[in-house]
Scaffold this active site. Structure first.
Site, PDB file in Angstrom:
ATOM      1  N   GLU A 264      -4.092  -1.392  -1.972  1.00 42.03           N
ATOM      2  CA  GLU A 264      -3.014  -0.986  -1.078  1.00 42.03           C
ATOM      3  C   GLU A 264      -3.202   0.499  -0.724  1.00 42.03           C
ATOM      4  OE1 GLU A 264      -0.997  -3.467  -0.257  1.00 42.03           O
ATOM      5  OE2 GLU A 264      -1.904  -4.782  -1.741  1.00 42.03           O
ATOM      6  N   TYR A 265      -2.731   0.887   0.453  1.00 47.25           N
ATOM      7  CA  TYR A 265      -2.894   2.291   0.858  1.00 47.25           C
ATOM      8  C   TYR A 265      -1.960   3.180   0.041  1.00 47.25           C
ATOM      9  CZ  TYR A 265       1.488   1.900   3.558  1.00 47.25           C
ATOM     10  OH  TYR A 265       2.801   1.719   3.929  1.00 47.25           O
ATOM     11  N   GLU A 291      -5.955  -1.639   2.367  1.00 48.50           N
ATOM     12  CA  GLU A 291      -4.958  -2.409   3.132  1.00 48.50           C
ATOM     13  C   GLU A 291      -4.165  -1.498   4.046  1.00 48.50           C
ATOM     14  OE1 GLU A 291      -0.957  -2.286   3.579  1.00 48.50           O
ATOM     15  OE2 GLU A 291      -1.278  -2.314   1.414  1.00 48.50           O
ATOM     16  N   GLU A 294       0.492  -1.946   8.243  1.00 53.78           N
ATOM     17  CA  GLU A 294       1.249  -1.393   9.368  1.00 53.78           C
ATOM     18  C   GLU A 294       0.532  -1.638  10.702  1.00 53.78           C
ATOM     19  OE1 GLU A 294      -1.576   1.866   8.182  1.00 53.78           O
ATOM     20  OE2 GLU A 294      -0.353   0.355   7.170  1.00 53.78           O
ATOM     21  N   SER A 338       0.794   5.606   6.366  1.00 61.06           N
ATOM     22  CA  SER A 338       0.820   4.508   7.343  1.00 61.06           C
ATOM     23  C   SER A 338       1.327   5.000   8.702  1.00 61.06           C
ATOM     24  CB  SER A 338       1.691   3.360   6.835  1.00 61.06           C
ATOM     25  OG  SER A 338       3.029   3.778   6.659  1.00 61.06           O
ATOM     26  N   ARG A 339       2.286   5.936   8.718  1.00 59.69           N
ATOM     27  CA  ARG A 339       2.749   6.498   9.991  1.00 59.69           C
ATOM     28  C   ARG A 339       1.646   7.341  10.650  1.00 59.69           C
ATOM     29  NH1 ARG A 339       5.927   4.636   6.164  1.00 59.69           N
ATOM     30  NH2 ARG A 339       6.301   6.711   5.280  1.00 59.69           N
TER      31      ARG A 339
END
Length: 463
Positions: A264-265, A291, A294, A338-339
């Site tokens: 996962e990130y 991963e 998003e 993720s943003r």
């Protein structure tokens, strides 16, 4: 001598463009970025009518059949779909057989049948087939229950051979034994998806899960010690779903043990550590996949369509949520990467202008403000604001020469995004992703981590 009955005339082959048939073949054979029938499959190209028809009729049983069989589908399926009554009949019967080991399979005209050599058939059997090819022109169908329907007499040898081939290919040639490390929200969803035998999960064999807590079993999946997961020859893949601060340690352990890794990130909380992990994966010849669900969300797909072809003037992205512990999830630039990935994926590589961090630790409040710019010197603002009582939400504003985009409308629920990410990972395991695509993904991941690293240094320097 009995009078001859009326001769049956084979149906005329419909006119079709070679480009349209090739497009259908691409859809049926899974070209375009995903496992055929999987959750992450792209729509590909081709006539809209053909694409709509094949959306529900593409059978998982033909994942690994020979390309000539795919041509058989392309030549027979589209003209049948255009006829209303047959369309309903096909839809009803194919849907019933969607999960069977083999499926309703229309064949080519018999004069083309000798060219169909299923890979699993021996050379001796191929020779025998070519010596005794079907003589009558007919349309032949293999129906549920082993029944054969044909418009005139012809040999059924090719039907039996095709049925054996499809049965063989209904199950993956290889399953990768794997474990899930960490069983929080993401880990629990991963286990749920892996319990589903369809799609990419069919290529993975869930052996157990690893957790620091003593849980015994979850959803009939047994807990195993970390040492056993690292040393076991059966375990070839690890899904790392623990807190961000432990990602680097687990990745290094499993790569060193010769395992493929999905994490996962973010994969690490510094650019230097991430580069070391990528280098280790290349040295070991293993897949390292970070991963990024998003990028699989409906909201991002909407933004991608809206931004395409427009010239940006300025933009901003604000994210609000409840507080997070930095010790577990890292600096806000990493926990909110993720943003940042959204902005990079929408507008290309960015450069850092300035960054500030406002903190009130006694109130569990923080606000990080980052000023970025594109290659064309267009300003972008990224703000992360977290504290008690804040609702998880995104607020964005993009201004273009042709207009503005303020926030994202309610466009539905994101379904199976973890499963879609798993599909992408399994494609890498199977060698279905090109080196060019892998290099582009690595470049994007490292660029985002480099920006997050620079933001952290800038904010810490101010203090």
């Amino acid at each position: 001598m009995a009078p001859e009955g009326p001769k049956r005339t084979p149906p005329a082959r419909p006119r079709r463009s070679r480009r349209a048939v090739s497009s259908i073949c691409g859809l049926l054979s899974g070209r375009g970025g995903a496992i055929p029938g999987g959750a992450g499959e792209t729509s590909g190209v081709g006539p809209p009518r053909a694409r709509a028809a094949l959306q529900s009729l593409r059978p998982a049983a033909l994942v690994r059949t020979q390309r000539t069989v795919v041509w058989a589908w392309a030549l027979r399926l589209l003209p049948l779909w255009r006829k209303r009554k047959r369309r309903r009949w096909l839809h009803r019967n194919v849907q019933k057989q969607a999960n069977a080991s083999w499926i309703l399979t229309p064949l080519l005209l018999p004069e083309m049948l000798p060219k169909l050599h299923p890979p699993g058939v021996s050379a001796q059997r191929k020779t025998a087939a070519n010596e005794n090819p079907p003589t009558a022109q007919s349309a032949t169908w293999l129906l549920p229950g082993g029944q054969v329907r044909r418009t005139s007499c012809t040999s059924t040898w090719w039907l039996r051979a095709l049925k054996e081939e499809i049965k063989m290919d209904a199950e993956p040639v290889r399953k990768f034994g794997m474990v899930v490390v960490g069983v929080g929200r993401a880990g629990s969803v991963r286990i749920r998806d892996l319990k589903n035998p369809e799609g990419s999960s069919a290529y993975l064999n869930l052996i157990g899960f690893v957790s620091r807590r003593k849980l015994g079993s979850i959803a009939e999946v047994q807990q195993i010690p970390l040492e056993d997961a690292l040393s076991s020859q059966e375990v070839e893949v690890a899904f790392i779903c623990s807190e961000s601060s432990s990602h680097e340690h687990y990745i290094r352990q499993f790569l060193s043990a010769g395992k493929h890794v999905l994490v996962e990130y973010p994969m690490a909380l510094s650019l230097a550590a991430a580069q070391e992990l990528w280098d280790l994966a290349e040295k070991k010849g293993k897949v390292l996949h970070e991963e990024h669900i998003e990028l699989l969300m409906e909201e991002f797909a909407f933004l991608k369509r809206e931004v395409l072809g427009k010239e940006l003037l300025k933009g901003s992205l604000l994210f609000t949520a409840g507080p997070l512990e930095e010790e577990q999830f890292g600096f806000p630039a990493f926990s909110g990467i993720s943003r940042l990935t959204w902005l990079v994926s929408l507008f290309g590589e960015l450069s850092l202008v300035s960054a500030t961090l406002e903190e009130q630790k006694e109130k569990q409040y923080m606000k990080m403000t980052v000023h970025l710019e594109t290659k064309d010197k267009c300003p972008l603002s990224w703000i992360e604001e977290k504290g008690p009582g804040f609702q998880r939400n995104r607020y964005l504003s993009f201004h273009f020469k042709s207009g503005s985009l303020e926030n994202i409308p309610n466009i539905g629920v994101n379904k199976n995004i973890f499963l879609k990410d798993q599909d992408l990972f399994v494609q890498k395991l199977l060698g279905q992703v090109s080196e060019k695509e892998l290099a582009a993904e690595r470049k994007r991941v490292l660029h985002c981590l480099a920006l997050a690293d620079a933001v952290q240094r800038c904010c810490r320097a101010e203090k």
